[in-house]
Design a protein around this motif. Structure first.
Motif, PDB file in Angstrom:
ATOM      1  N   UNK A   1      95.161  -5.364 -36.870  1.00  0.00           N
ATOM      2  CA  UNK A   1      94.000  -4.664 -37.405  1.00  0.00           C
ATOM      3  C   UNK A   1      93.421  -5.453 -38.572  1.00  0.00           C
ATOM      4  N   UNK A   2      92.166  -5.250 -38.775  1.00  0.00           N
ATOM      5  CA  UNK A   2      91.485  -5.907 -39.880  1.00  0.00           C
ATOM      6  C   UNK A   2      92.143  -5.497 -41.190  1.00  0.00           C
ATOM      7  N   UNK A   3      92.452  -6.471 -42.042  1.00  0.00           N
ATOM      8  CA  UNK A   3      93.091  -6.091 -43.301  1.00  0.00           C
ATOM      9  C   UNK A   3      92.140  -5.298 -44.197  1.00  0.00           C
ATOM     10  N   UNK A   4      92.714  -4.388 -44.927  1.00  0.00           N
ATOM     11  CA  UNK A   4      91.929  -3.625 -45.905  1.00  0.00           C
ATOM     12  C   UNK A   4      91.993  -4.388 -47.216  1.00  0.00           C
ATOM     13  N   UNK A   5      90.847  -4.783 -47.709  1.00  0.00           N
ATOM     14  CA  UNK A   5      90.818  -5.605 -48.910  1.00  0.00           C
ATOM     15  C   UNK A   5      90.664  -4.757 -50.166  1.00  0.00           C
ATOM     16  N   UNK A   6      91.408  -5.158 -51.175  1.00  0.00           N
ATOM     17  CA  UNK A   6      91.305  -4.497 -52.468  1.00  0.00           C
ATOM     18  C   UNK A   6      91.222  -5.576 -53.542  1.00  0.00           C
ATOM     19  N   UNK A   7      90.625  -5.197 -54.667  1.00  0.00           N
ATOM     20  CA  UNK A   7      90.423  -6.162 -55.728  1.00  0.00           C
ATOM     21  C   UNK A   7      91.495  -6.042 -56.798  1.00  0.00           C
ATOM     22  N   UNK A   8      92.080  -7.182 -57.136  1.00  0.00           N
ATOM     23  CA  UNK A   8      93.076  -7.209 -58.204  1.00  0.00           C
ATOM     24  C   UNK A   8      92.378  -6.919 -59.537  1.00  0.00           C
ATOM     25  N   UNK A   9      92.964  -6.052 -60.352  1.00  0.00           N
ATOM     26  CA  UNK A   9      92.309  -5.693 -61.614  1.00  0.00           C
ATOM     27  C   UNK A   9      92.361  -6.822 -62.641  1.00  0.00           C
ATOM     28  N   UNK A  10      93.235  -7.793 -62.412  1.00  0.00           N
ATOM     29  CA  UNK A  10      93.362  -8.891 -63.373  1.00  0.00           C
ATOM     30  C   UNK A  10      92.478 -10.074 -63.003  1.00  0.00           C
ATOM     31  N   UNK A  11      92.662 -10.655 -61.815  1.00  0.00           N
ATOM     32  CA  UNK A  11      91.903 -11.860 -61.453  1.00  0.00           C
ATOM     33  C   UNK A  11      90.647 -11.547 -60.651  1.00  0.00           C
ATOM     34  N   UNK A  12      90.493 -10.282 -60.236  1.00  0.00           N
ATOM     35  CA  UNK A  12      89.279  -9.837 -59.531  1.00  0.00           C
ATOM     36  C   UNK A  12      89.129 -10.437 -58.134  1.00  0.00           C
ATOM     37  N   UNK A  13      90.188 -10.973 -57.592  1.00  0.00           N
ATOM     38  CA  UNK A  13      90.080 -11.510 -56.244  1.00  0.00           C
ATOM     39  C   UNK A  13      90.372 -10.428 -55.222  1.00  0.00           C
ATOM     40  N   UNK A  14      89.653 -10.497 -54.120  1.00  0.00           N
ATOM     41  CA  UNK A  14      89.906  -9.573 -53.028  1.00  0.00           C
ATOM     42  C   UNK A  14      91.107 -10.067 -52.235  1.00  0.00           C
ATOM     43  N   UNK A  15      92.000  -9.150 -51.928  1.00  0.00           N
ATOM     44  CA  UNK A  15      93.207  -9.507 -51.194  1.00  0.00           C
ATOM     45  C   UNK A  15      93.538  -8.401 -50.209  1.00  0.00           C
ATOM     46  N   UNK A  16      94.336  -8.769 -49.232  1.00  0.00           N
ATOM     47  CA  UNK A  16      94.855  -7.774 -48.304  1.00  0.00           C
ATOM     48  C   UNK A  16      95.679  -6.752 -49.113  1.00  0.00           C
ATOM     49  N   UNK A  17      95.345  -5.503 -48.927  1.00  0.00           N
ATOM     50  CA  UNK A  17      95.988  -4.446 -49.692  1.00  0.00           C
ATOM     51  C   UNK A  17      97.515  -4.480 -49.598  1.00  0.00           C
ATOM     52  N   UNK A  18      98.010  -4.871 -48.429  1.00  0.00           N
ATOM     53  CA  UNK A  18      99.467  -4.883 -48.246  1.00  0.00           C
ATOM     54  C   UNK A  18     100.175  -5.906 -49.118  1.00  0.00           C
ATOM     55  N   UNK A  19      99.423  -6.872 -49.624  1.00  0.00           N
ATOM     56  CA  UNK A  19     100.038  -7.909 -50.450  1.00  0.00           C
ATOM     57  C   UNK A  19      99.934  -7.607 -51.935  1.00  0.00           C
TER      58      UNK A  19
END
Ligand SMILES: [Zn+2]
Length: 92
Positions: A3-21
């Motif tokens: 399935x398409x990963x759900x992306x979330x933004x890290x509050x520190x570096x502001x990069x979008x990442x797969x939520x599971x990571x």
């Protein structure tokens, strides 16, 4: 396939990442600030020393969650960091 990963933004570096990571910190509506599970406003953080440190210094979790974050939460995350060093951390 997957399935398409759900992306979330890290509050520190502001990069979008797969939520599971990412680490998830939740401001639960009844239990206060929780890790991984809970109902309520969430903040995400890369499982990295830099991001944890940045979040700690600049109070990024507090700002994202709009509440106080107990030191114990950061200490727990820091513990996970050391626990994973040498295994999964090196796989990256
Ligand atoms: Zn980050």
């Amino acid at each position: 396939m997957s399935a398409k990963p759900i992306l979330r933004r890290c509050v520190a570096c502001r990069q979008l990442q797969d939520r599971r990571h990412l680490w998830r910190v939740i401001r639960d509506h009844k239990d206060g600030v929780l890790l991984d599970f809970g109902m309520g406003r969430s903040a995400y953080l890369c499982p990295k020393e830099e991001c944890l440190e940045e979040a700690r210094r600049r109070k990024r979790l507090q700002k994202a969650l709009r509440c106080q974050v107990p030191d114990a939460v950061l200490t727990t995350l820091n513990g996970r960091l050391s626990a994973s060093t040498g295994e999964s951390a090196e796989a990256n």
